[in-house]
Design an enzyme around this catalytic site. Structure first.
Site, short mmCIF file in Angstrom:
data_model
loop_
_atom_site.label_atom_id
_atom_site.label_comp_id
_atom_site.label_asym_id
_atom_site.label_seq_id
_atom_site.Cartn_x
_atom_site.Cartn_y
_atom_site.Cartn_z
N CYS A 11 0.83 -1.20 0.00
CA CYS A 11 0.00 0.00 0.00
C CYS A 11 0.87 1.26 0.00
O CYS A 11 1.82 1.36 0.76
CB CYS A 11 -0.91 -0.01 1.23
SG CYS A 11 -2.02 1.40 1.25
N CYS A 51 0.63 5.01 6.81
CA CYS A 51 0.04 4.84 8.15
C CYS A 51 1.05 4.16 9.08
O CYS A 51 1.48 3.02 8.81
CB CYS A 51 -1.22 4.00 8.06
SG CYS A 51 -2.34 4.57 6.75
N CYS A 81 0.66 0.45 10.29
CA CYS A 81 0.20 -0.61 9.38
C CYS A 81 1.31 -1.45 8.77
O CYS A 81 2.22 -0.93 8.12
CB CYS A 81 -0.65 -0.01 8.27
SG CYS A 81 -1.39 -1.31 7.24
N CYS A 123 -15.98 -9.49 6.53
CA CYS A 123 -15.38 -8.20 6.16
C CYS A 123 -14.12 -8.43 5.32
O CYS A 123 -13.18 -9.09 5.77
CB CYS A 123 -15.05 -7.42 7.42
SG CYS A 123 -14.25 -5.85 7.06
N CYS A 140 -19.24 -6.73 4.32
CA CYS A 140 -18.51 -5.51 4.65
C CYS A 140 -17.23 -5.50 3.84
O CYS A 140 -16.62 -6.56 3.64
CB CYS A 140 -18.18 -5.50 6.15
SG CYS A 140 -17.25 -4.04 6.66
N CYS A 142 -19.22 1.42 9.28
CA CYS A 142 -18.38 0.81 10.31
C CYS A 142 -17.17 1.72 10.43
O CYS A 142 -16.37 1.83 9.49
CB CYS A 142 -17.96 -0.60 9.89
SG CYS A 142 -16.76 -1.34 11.00
N ARG A 165 -17.07 -2.82 18.75
CA ARG A 165 -16.30 -4.06 18.53
C ARG A 165 -14.94 -4.01 19.21
O ARG A 165 -14.13 -3.11 18.94
CB ARG A 165 -16.14 -4.32 17.03
CG ARG A 165 -15.41 -5.65 16.74
CD ARG A 165 -15.39 -6.01 15.26
NE ARG A 165 -16.71 -5.94 14.71
CZ ARG A 165 -17.07 -5.11 13.73
NH1 ARG A 165 -16.18 -4.34 13.16
NH2 ARG A 165 -18.31 -5.08 13.30
N1 SAM Z 1 -6.57 0.45 3.33
C1 SAM Z 1 -7.84 0.64 3.88
C2 SAM Z 1 -7.88 1.78 4.88
O1 SAM Z 1 -6.85 2.12 5.44
O2 SAM Z 1 -8.97 2.29 5.10
C3 SAM Z 1 -8.44 -0.60 4.52
C4 SAM Z 1 -7.55 -1.57 5.29
S1 SAM Z 1 -6.80 -0.91 6.77
C5 SAM Z 1 -5.63 -2.19 7.16
C6 SAM Z 1 -8.10 -1.07 7.97
C7 SAM Z 1 -7.84 -0.62 9.38
O3 SAM Z 1 -7.02 -1.57 10.05
C8 SAM Z 1 -7.11 0.67 9.62
O4 SAM Z 1 -7.94 1.79 9.50
C9 SAM Z 1 -6.66 0.52 11.06
O5 SAM Z 1 -7.64 1.03 11.94
C10 SAM Z 1 -6.55 -1.00 11.24
N2 SAM Z 1 -5.16 -1.40 11.51
C11 SAM Z 1 -4.18 -1.51 10.60
N3 SAM Z 1 -3.04 -1.91 11.19
C12 SAM Z 1 -3.30 -2.05 12.50
C13 SAM Z 1 -2.51 -2.43 13.63
N4 SAM Z 1 -1.22 -2.72 13.52
N5 SAM Z 1 -3.10 -2.47 14.85
C14 SAM Z 1 -4.42 -2.17 14.96
N6 SAM Z 1 -5.22 -1.81 13.93
C15 SAM Z 1 -4.66 -1.74 12.72
C1 DTB Z 2 -10.66 -2.62 11.84
O1 DTB Z 2 -11.02 -1.60 12.49
N1 DTB Z 2 -9.75 -3.47 12.24
C2 DTB Z 2 -9.54 -4.51 11.24
C3 DTB Z 2 -10.63 -4.16 10.18
N2 DTB Z 2 -11.18 -2.94 10.66
C4 DTB Z 2 -10.28 -4.12 8.77
C5 DTB Z 2 -8.15 -4.63 10.77
C6 DTB Z 2 -7.13 -4.85 11.88
C7 DTB Z 2 -5.80 -5.03 11.25
C8 DTB Z 2 -4.72 -5.40 12.23
C9 DTB Z 2 -3.40 -5.54 11.59
C10 DTB Z 2 -3.32 -6.63 10.54
O2 DTB Z 2 -3.77 -7.78 10.80
O3 DTB Z 2 -2.76 -6.38 9.47
FE1 SF4 Z 3 -2.73 1.26 3.41
FE2 SF4 Z 3 -2.53 0.10 5.79
FE3 SF4 Z 3 -2.95 2.71 5.62
FE4 SF4 Z 3 -4.94 1.00 4.90
S1 SF4 Z 3 -4.08 1.25 6.95
S2 SF4 Z 3 -4.25 2.84 3.82
S3 SF4 Z 3 -3.67 -0.68 4.04
S4 SF4 Z 3 -1.09 1.62 4.91
#
Ligand code: SAM
Ligand code: DTB
Ligand code: SF4
Length: 305
Positions: free
Chosen positions: A41, A45, A48, A85, A116, A176, A248
């Site tokens: 991606c 973030c 992430c 989801c 979702c 959500c 959640r």
């Molecule tokens: N790329 C899209 C976005 O950012 O909206 C969808 C996927 S993104 C991985 C979905 C959510 O996962 C993020 O908004 C964040 O709240 C959660 N997330 C990602 N990495 C995480 C982590 N290491 N710990 C907890 N939540 C995480």
């Molecule tokens: C949300 O709030 N948490 C989920 C879902 N929406 C998509 C994702 C959590 C991701 C945790 C890190 C990972 O497994 O990559």
């Molecule tokens: Fe990309 Fe992860 Fe950010 Fe979603 S949370 S926009 S997958 S870097």
């Protein structure tokens, strides 16, 4: 802030009163996640593991096939989940990406699950097409306070997130939307995140509260864990301020004790991510979760456990 600062017994009592007015306090809603497009991606973030900018070792994977998605959704249903989801590591879906996601939504709906997706930011018209394919919910998190946002993400703005949330709402898709705690934010930031969520009009139907999963290679890998009671308070304040939402208990359960999770349910959390993976990181084994539900006397809403 006034709610977050209450003595814990008082806050828990208020949260439980609100919870019981709108829900069966002994029922949990189960959502299962599947990463349909992993890694690579372009966003930055800080939390992430899927950002191309962080050396986390997550392997990029192209979009899964309809057969793979349908099989995973059927397994989730058989395990007792009611919502499925699908997450994609996109900044925002291109037209051809969206075209390929629509049949996946339709297939999951056909299996008899709530649908979702979380695909990043949406452009005008994209939400309507997802709705027409059978999408029930769109996950799009605000993640933290407007003030703290720029410390975690620099490749987009808070306003961009709010705009996408507006498009989802306008298309008639349920929202959500939640956030992450434990990223080094202050209590005021947590209060401001909840205030943002609760003041969306209407507030989100589902509110995922994630506890940061500290992934090696991300800028937040060495962040201090949040005090456990502060996490419980955050859940309780979400419950009080968004009485009809599914709150959640989301990422981070794998490292939580059963006692801490029980406190979260007592604070008004009535939904979890269920299944052995989140997107790229682990989640408790379903057997372990079922044993916990049994010990606490919780039932999965719509299903006997
Ligand atoms: N790329 C899209 C976005 O950012 O909206 C969808 C996927 S993104 C991985 C979905 C959510 O996962 C993020 O908004 C964040 O709240 C959660 N997330 C990602 N990495 C995480 C982590 N290491 N710990 C907890 N939540 C995480
Ligand atoms: C949300 O709030 N948490 C989920 C879902 N929406 C998509 C994702 C959590 C991701 C945790 C890190 C990972 O497994 O990559
Ligand atoms: Fe990309 Fe992860 Fe950010 Fe979603 S949370 S926009 S997958 S870097």
């Amino acid at each position: 802030m006034a709610l977050l600062e209450l003595p814990l017994p008082e806050l828990m009592f208020r949260a439980q009163c609100v919870h019981r007015e709108h829900f069966d306090p002994n029922a949990l809603q189960l959502s299962t996640l599947l990463s349909i497009k992993t890694g690579g991606c372009p966003e930055d973030c800080g939390y992430c593991p899927q950002s191309v900018r962080h050396p986390t070792g997550v392997e990029d994977e192209p979009l899964l096939s309809l057969e793979e998605v349908a099989a995973a959704a059927q397994r989730a249903k058989d395990e007792g989940a009611t919502r499925f989801c699908m997450g994609a590591a996109w900044r925002s879906p291109k037209e051809r990406d969206l075209e390929r996601v629509l049949p996946l939504v339709a297939a999951v709906k056909e299996i008899g699950l709530e649908t979702c997706v979380t695909l990043g930011m949406l452009k005008e018209g994209q939400a309507e097409r997802l709705r027409d394919a059978g999408l029930d919910y769109y996950n799009h998190n605000l993640d933290t306070s407007p003030e703290f946002y720029g410390r975690i993400i620099t490749t987009r703005e808070y306003r961009d997130r709010l705009d996408t949330l507006g498009r989802i709402r306008a298309a008639g898709i349920r929202v959500c939307c939640g956030g992450i705690v434990g990223m080094g934010e202050s209590r005021r930031d947590r209060a401001a995140l909840i205030a943002q969520l609760a003041n969306l009009d209407p507030y989100p139907e589902s509110v995922p509260i994630n506890n940061l999963v500290r992934v090696a290679g991300t800028p937040l890998a060495d962040e201090q864990p949040l005090d456990e009671f502060e996490f419980v308070r955050t859940i309780a304040v979400a419950r009080v301020t968004m009485p009809r939402s599914y709150v959640r208990l989301s990422a981070g359960r794998e490292t939580m004790s059963d006692a801490l999770q029980a406190l979260c349910f007592l604070a008004g959390a009535n939904s979890i991510f269920y299944g052995e993976r989140l997107l790229t990181t682990g989640n408790p084994q379903t057997e372990k979760d079922r044993a916990l539900f049994e010990r606490l006397g919780l039932t999965a809403s719509g299903h006997a456990c």
